[in-house]
Design an enzyme around this catalytic site. Sequence first.
Site, PDB file in Angstrom:
ATOM      1  N   TRP A 107       0.836  -1.209   0.000  1.00  0.00           N
ATOM      2  CA  TRP A 107       0.000   0.000   0.000  1.00  0.00           C
ATOM      3  C   TRP A 107       0.860   1.243   0.000  1.00  0.00           C
ATOM      4  O   TRP A 107       0.550   2.243  -0.673  1.00  0.00           O
ATOM      5  CB  TRP A 107      -0.969   0.006   1.180  1.00  0.00           C
ATOM      6  CG  TRP A 107      -2.028  -1.051   1.081  1.00  0.00           C
ATOM      7  CD1 TRP A 107      -2.236  -2.083   1.949  1.00  0.00           C
ATOM      8  CD2 TRP A 107      -3.022  -1.185   0.047  1.00  0.00           C
ATOM      9  NE1 TRP A 107      -3.290  -2.851   1.516  1.00  0.00           N
ATOM     10  CE2 TRP A 107      -3.788  -2.321   0.355  1.00  0.00           C
ATOM     11  CE3 TRP A 107      -3.315  -0.457  -1.106  1.00  0.00           C
ATOM     12  CZ2 TRP A 107      -4.849  -2.757  -0.448  1.00  0.00           C
ATOM     13  CZ3 TRP A 107      -4.368  -0.885  -1.907  1.00  0.00           C
ATOM     14  CH2 TRP A 107      -5.122  -2.016  -1.573  1.00  0.00           C
ATOM     15  N   ASP A 175      -1.401   6.735   6.530  1.00  0.00           N
ATOM     16  CA  ASP A 175      -2.478   5.813   6.175  1.00  0.00           C
ATOM     17  C   ASP A 175      -2.703   4.924   7.404  1.00  0.00           C
ATOM     18  O   ASP A 175      -1.824   4.159   7.788  1.00  0.00           O
ATOM     19  CB  ASP A 175      -2.025   4.989   4.967  1.00  0.00           C
ATOM     20  CG  ASP A 175      -3.080   3.995   4.475  1.00  0.00           C
ATOM     21  OD1 ASP A 175      -4.093   3.796   5.171  1.00  0.00           O
ATOM     22  OD2 ASP A 175      -2.862   3.418   3.392  1.00  0.00           O
ATOM     23  N   LYS A 199     -11.944  -1.814   7.483  1.00  0.00           N
ATOM     24  CA  LYS A 199     -11.102  -2.661   8.329  1.00  0.00           C
ATOM     25  C   LYS A 199     -11.553  -2.601   9.783  1.00  0.00           C
ATOM     26  O   LYS A 199     -11.923  -3.592  10.361  1.00  0.00           O
ATOM     27  CB  LYS A 199      -9.632  -2.243   8.221  1.00  0.00           C
ATOM     28  CG  LYS A 199      -8.868  -2.835   7.034  1.00  0.00           C
ATOM     29  CD  LYS A 199      -9.115  -2.152   5.733  1.00  0.00           C
ATOM     30  CE  LYS A 199      -8.546  -2.854   4.541  1.00  0.00           C
ATOM     31  NZ  LYS A 199      -7.494  -2.144   3.861  1.00  0.00           N
TER      32      LYS A 199
HETATM   33  C1  LIG Z   1      -7.051  -1.700   2.626  1.00  0.00           C
HETATM   34  C2  LIG Z   1      -5.982  -0.694   2.588  1.00  0.00           C
HETATM   35  C3  LIG Z   1      -5.920   0.264   1.563  1.00  0.00           C
HETATM   36  C4  LIG Z   1      -6.889   0.293   0.412  1.00  0.00           C
HETATM   37  O1  LIG Z   1      -8.114   0.671   0.850  1.00  0.00           O
HETATM   38  P1  LIG Z   1      -9.352   0.956  -0.146  1.00  0.00           P
HETATM   39  O2  LIG Z   1     -10.334   1.570   0.779  1.00  0.00           O
HETATM   40  O3  LIG Z   1      -9.754  -0.359  -0.721  1.00  0.00           O
HETATM   41  O4  LIG Z   1      -8.872   1.894  -1.191  1.00  0.00           O
HETATM   42  C5  LIG Z   1      -4.929   1.209   1.639  1.00  0.00           C
HETATM   43  N1  LIG Z   1      -4.039   1.223   2.651  1.00  0.00           N
HETATM   44  C6  LIG Z   1      -4.073   0.319   3.639  1.00  0.00           C
HETATM   45  C7  LIG Z   1      -3.051   0.374   4.733  1.00  0.00           C
HETATM   46  C8  LIG Z   1      -5.043  -0.670   3.639  1.00  0.00           C
HETATM   47  O5  LIG Z   1      -5.073  -1.580   4.624  1.00  0.00           O
END
Ligand SMILES: *Cc1c(COP(=O)(O)O)cnc(C)c1O
Length: 378
Positions: A107, A175, A199
């Site tokens: 990511w 993030d 999540k």
């Molecule tokens: C799941 C995830 C993403 C992507 O998320 P989306 O909402 O599907 O765009 C990005 N960064 C991290 C750390 C993630 O766990």
Amino acid sequence: MKRVYNFSPGPSQLPLPVLEQAAAEMTDTHGSGQSVMEMSHRSGDFKPIIEKTEALLRSLMGIPANYRVLFLQGGASLQFSMIPMNLAGTEPGSQKKRATYIETGIWAQKAAAEGAKYVEVVLGASSKDRAYTYIPSPPAPNSDDAYYHITLNNTIVGTRWTELPQTAAVPLVADISSSILSEPLDVSRFGLLYAGAQKNLGPAGTTVVIIREDLIGKAPSWIPVMLRYDIHAQEASLYNTPPCYGIYIIGLVLEWLKGLGGIPAIAEHNRQKAGMFYRYLDQSRLFRSPVDPVFRSLMNIPFVITGVERAERADLEARFVREAAAQGLVNLAGHRLVGGMRASLYNAMPLEGVQELITFMDRFEERYFKHVSYTNHE
Ligand SMILES: *Cc1c(COP(=O)(O)O)cnc(C)c1O
């Protein structure tokens, strides 16, 4: 009723009391005679829902008054574009601004690749050399960096930052998709935090952005209106129709979390669950965690089968995932890019789920370790 233990990295398991409350309120929410899905986002019925959700998030995370909370769409992935555009976008023809990215997983890599379309990305450090199984030591930022980007918890490879980088006056951007609300976090250390909801917060479709006020309003004029933090902040996330139902469910999840004792209580619970699982892996003869113990994630725990030839390992891992699912322990396959297995233990995963998984793994080990020990030619 048969509920499974869902170890998916996302969308993931939600707390049962939240689902039950949502079900009970489905056709008549708070005496409105409607579902939240049917409400006008501008109505007096919805306004208290979005306001309550924001207030709960603020109090649980201790979000200071000079930060705005935005409920957006497009997932964490859209933030990979919105952050560079809004915080460091420049007019066509002028020189790009710089930003530092630390590459700690897939990511993080995607965020940097998207960022490079709008800013000059400085790759500050990377742990790609050892398959992202550790967090590299972060360099100081360049003083002219527009921001410094990290991925606080690396969902696919199962690492987490245990200490934040020192970025002086450069805004730290993180993030936190897979770690939001899992442990205490000092929001004032950051310029911007973002998380896809699916999540640890609620259903897919909502993205939460927490942004320090002085970083809003820097976007150049070419940025599409829907991708501007200033517009969403001015309109309190109601510029257009927000993901109303998702925001409502997030509110219920936050109420549930508050009832448990908030972040300190859930963090203790998370450390207990992850600690138990890592202790099992570390003494196992068949399973192993590939991640440096110092940086192990509390939320996402990848593991592999060891001491077996490659072809046999793939077979055995596939068998593991299949047999676990038959026992109601679902979504244990590792990410398609890294293989192996992964157990995601988000806030809503109860201790019993982890205990059942360990019991299952112990029996699996009992059955297959013996078999492995005399066919192992490595
Ligand atoms: C799941 C995830 C993403 C992507 O998320 P989306 O909402 O599907 O765009 C990005 N960064 C991290 C750390 C993630 O766990």
